[in-house]
Design a protein around this motif. Structure first.
Motif, mmCIF file in Angstrom:
data_model
loop_
_atom_site.group_PDB
_atom_site.id
_atom_site.type_symbol
_atom_site.label_atom_id
_atom_site.label_comp_id
_atom_site.label_asym_id
_atom_site.label_seq_id
_atom_site.Cartn_x
_atom_site.Cartn_y
_atom_site.Cartn_z
ATOM 1 N N LYS A 101 0.759 -1.274 -0.077
ATOM 2 C CA LYS A 101 -0.105 -0.001 0.033
ATOM 3 C C LYS A 101 0.850 1.493 0.156
ATOM 4 C CE LYS A 101 -4.080 -2.115 2.178
ATOM 5 N NZ LYS A 101 -5.079 -1.955 3.463
ATOM 6 N N LEU A 102 2.111 1.309 0.088
ATOM 7 C CA LEU A 102 3.072 2.263 0.079
ATOM 8 C C LEU A 102 3.429 2.718 -1.362
ATOM 9 C CD1 LEU A 102 5.419 1.328 3.230
ATOM 10 C CD2 LEU A 102 3.387 2.782 3.203
ATOM 11 N N SER A 103 3.553 3.989 -1.540
ATOM 12 C CA SER A 103 3.992 4.488 -2.835
ATOM 13 C C SER A 103 5.378 4.135 -3.000
ATOM 14 C CB SER A 103 3.797 5.761 -3.228
ATOM 15 O OG SER A 103 2.055 6.064 -2.917
ATOM 16 N N ASP A 104 5.913 3.861 -4.367
ATOM 17 C CA ASP A 104 7.320 3.763 -4.713
ATOM 18 C C ASP A 104 7.961 5.392 -4.828
ATOM 19 O OD1 ASP A 104 9.692 3.580 -6.208
ATOM 20 O OD2 ASP A 104 9.155 2.042 -7.383
ATOM 21 N N PRO A 105 8.894 5.678 -4.129
ATOM 22 C CA PRO A 105 9.435 6.982 -4.118
ATOM 23 C C PRO A 105 9.742 7.404 -5.400
ATOM 24 C CG PRO A 105 11.020 5.350 -3.085
ATOM 25 C CD PRO A 105 9.607 4.702 -3.079
ATOM 26 N N ALA A 106 10.051 6.330 -6.373
ATOM 27 C CA ALA A 106 10.567 6.762 -7.767
ATOM 28 C C ALA A 106 9.481 7.220 -8.454
ATOM 29 C CB ALA A 106 10.974 5.572 -8.486
ATOM 30 N N ASP A 107 8.345 6.823 -8.302
ATOM 31 C CA ASP A 107 6.953 7.229 -8.947
ATOM 32 C C ASP A 107 6.558 8.348 -8.432
ATOM 33 O OD1 ASP A 107 6.693 4.879 -10.236
ATOM 34 O OD2 ASP A 107 5.493 4.015 -8.966
ATOM 35 N N VAL A 108 6.484 8.688 -7.183
ATOM 36 C CA VAL A 108 6.284 10.088 -6.584
ATOM 37 C C VAL A 108 7.409 10.960 -7.033
ATOM 38 C CG1 VAL A 108 6.357 11.291 -4.376
ATOM 39 C CG2 VAL A 108 5.574 8.953 -4.417
ATOM 40 N N ALA A 109 8.714 10.759 -7.379
ATOM 41 C CA ALA A 109 9.650 11.814 -7.715
ATOM 42 C C ALA A 109 9.161 12.004 -9.329
ATOM 43 C CB ALA A 109 10.848 11.147 -7.698
ATOM 44 N N MET A 110 8.754 11.137 -10.042
ATOM 45 C CA MET A 110 8.408 11.369 -11.365
ATOM 46 C C MET A 110 7.326 12.402 -11.485
ATOM 47 S SD MET A 110 9.214 11.099 -14.461
ATOM 48 C CE MET A 110 10.415 9.618 -14.725
ATOM 49 N N ASP A 111 6.247 12.167 -10.537
ATOM 50 C CA ASP A 111 5.084 13.014 -10.625
ATOM 51 C C ASP A 111 5.382 14.326 -10.383
ATOM 52 O OD1 ASP A 111 3.356 10.891 -11.326
ATOM 53 O OD2 ASP A 111 2.923 10.325 -9.261
ATOM 54 N N GLY A 112 6.385 14.597 -9.185
ATOM 55 C CA GLY A 112 6.966 15.761 -8.796
ATOM 56 C C GLY A 112 7.693 16.606 -9.892
ATOM 57 N N TYR A 113 8.379 15.994 -10.444
ATOM 58 C CA TYR A 113 9.269 16.315 -11.491
ATOM 59 C C TYR A 113 8.688 16.878 -12.639
ATOM 60 C CZ TYR A 113 13.492 16.563 -14.550
ATOM 61 O OH TYR A 113 14.525 17.200 -15.392
ATOM 62 N N ASN A 114 7.703 16.077 -13.172
ATOM 63 C CA ASN A 114 6.666 16.398 -14.271
ATOM 64 C C ASN A 114 5.697 17.508 -14.151
ATOM 65 O OD1 ASN A 114 7.690 14.356 -16.067
ATOM 66 N ND2 ASN A 114 6.134 12.937 -15.289
ATOM 67 N N ALA A 115 5.278 17.825 -12.798
ATOM 68 C CA ALA A 115 4.574 18.817 -12.251
ATOM 69 C C ALA A 115 5.578 20.267 -12.415
ATOM 70 C CB ALA A 115 3.884 18.660 -10.965
ATOM 71 N N LEU A 116 6.717 20.042 -11.859
ATOM 72 C CA LEU A 116 7.488 21.287 -11.756
ATOM 73 C C LEU A 116 7.928 21.631 -13.447
ATOM 74 C CD1 LEU A 116 9.300 23.119 -9.908
ATOM 75 C CD2 LEU A 116 11.202 21.416 -10.197
ATOM 76 N N MET A 117 8.381 20.714 -14.158
ATOM 77 C CA MET A 117 8.817 21.182 -15.304
ATOM 78 C C MET A 117 7.528 21.721 -16.156
ATOM 79 S SD MET A 117 11.727 20.836 -15.456
ATOM 80 C CE MET A 117 13.001 20.226 -14.115
ATOM 81 N N ASN A 118 6.334 21.229 -15.832
ATOM 82 C CA ASN A 118 5.123 21.617 -16.668
ATOM 83 C C ASN A 118 4.396 22.743 -16.140
ATOM 84 O OD1 ASN A 118 5.110 19.654 -18.180
ATOM 85 N ND2 ASN A 118 3.523 18.209 -16.721
ATOM 86 N N GLY A 119 5.324 23.331 -14.888
ATOM 87 C CA GLY A 119 4.712 24.715 -14.272
ATOM 88 C C GLY A 119 3.300 24.517 -13.544
ATOM 89 N N ASP A 120 2.906 23.317 -12.885
ATOM 90 C CA ASP A 120 1.927 23.128 -12.184
ATOM 91 C C ASP A 120 2.024 23.835 -10.900
ATOM 92 O OD1 ASP A 120 1.079 21.834 -14.488
ATOM 93 O OD2 ASP A 120 1.611 19.851 -13.567
#
Length: 269
Positions: free
Chosen positions: A211-230
């Protein structure tokens, strides 16, 4: 030192493990030079050596204890002394403490507030002023879905993350015309060393690793959001659903539900 001689780097706090380390890898893969900040020089050197060998970027390791409010200023002073420009700041370092508030250690909680709030605010202010002056830059602040819900057994931690998210959204609005991007990343329970450090291994919420998220998946979500300007991203579908439900559910009920999720296993009924 002239502007032509200055180098751009990404600064990551808590960059030796968990989500911070995964973000460091993503940034290095895309060619960003890094400054990674953590308390252990040994761990910093190991991570720096690995990143340099794998991604062929420059990595500077900086051992600072961000529980100490002077350390954030020392990080900034080091950067300026080296003629470095920070084009991306990732405030990842954070910690919690598990237990009922009346039984937990006040000194430790005060230190957690120093780390999760004071150091983050200090680094953000110092580097944001520079970024606004240049009309460019990006900041990623690690909030949490804890910022959206009251957290029995983690009252102070949830409170600090509520501050981080609110603070991030507020300053983003202030500088929206400056060319600087500020993003808030809201992960849920993630498979990192957080729970051990928080003395939380007997909590019901961490008993099922699936039930715990993979830190690599979390990092990718954050990185994409940052680069997209979200402005923000909630990482993971189940966490998005939890936040959506909490938005339409009375806080008292949300707090009671979190109590059931986070109570110690030996107290579970």
């Amino acid at each position: 030192m002239s502007k032509k001689q200055q180098k751009f780097y990404t600064l990551i706090t808590g960059g030796t493990s968990g989500i911070g380390y995964e973000l460091a890898k993503l940034l290095a893969k895309d060619g960003h030079n890094l400054i990674i900040v953590a308390r252990s020089q040994k761990e910093l050197d190991q991570v720096a050596t690995s990143l340099i060998a794998t991604y062929k970027v420059d990595v500077i390791s900086l051992a600072k204890d961000l529980f100490n409010r002077k350390a954030a200023f020392e990080v900034y002073d080091f950067v300026k002394s080296q003629g470095i420009l920070i084009d991306i700041l990732v405030n990842d370092a954070g910690q919690g403490q598990y237990g009922e508030f009346i039984n937990t250690d006040l000194e430790r909680e005060a230190a957690i507030i120093e780390l999760n709030i004071i150091s983050l605010v200090t680094l953000t202010k110092l580097f944001l002023i520079d970024m606004v002056g240049r009309k460019s830059g990006k900041i990623l602040n690690l909030a949490s879905i804890a910022s959206k819900v009251p957290g029995p057994f983690q009252a102070v931690y949830h409170g600090t993350k509520a501050f981080v998210h609110s603070f991030t959204e507020a300053i983003r609005a202030e500088v929206k015309e400056s060319g600087v991007v500020i993003t808030s990343l809201l992960p849920g329970a993630t498979a990192t060393d957080f729970f051990r450090k928080a003395d939380m291994l007997n909590s019901k919420i961490v008993q099922d690793p699936d039930k715990l998220s993979d830190p690599a998946d979390v990092a990718m979500d954050g990185y994409n959001a940052l680069m997209n300007g979200d402005d923000m991203v909630v990482s993971g579908f189940k966490n998005k659903m939890q936040v959506a439900m909490s938005n339409v559910t009375p806080d008292k009920i949300v707090a009671n539900n979190m109590y059931k999720q986070q109570e110690p296993v030996d107290n579970a009924k």
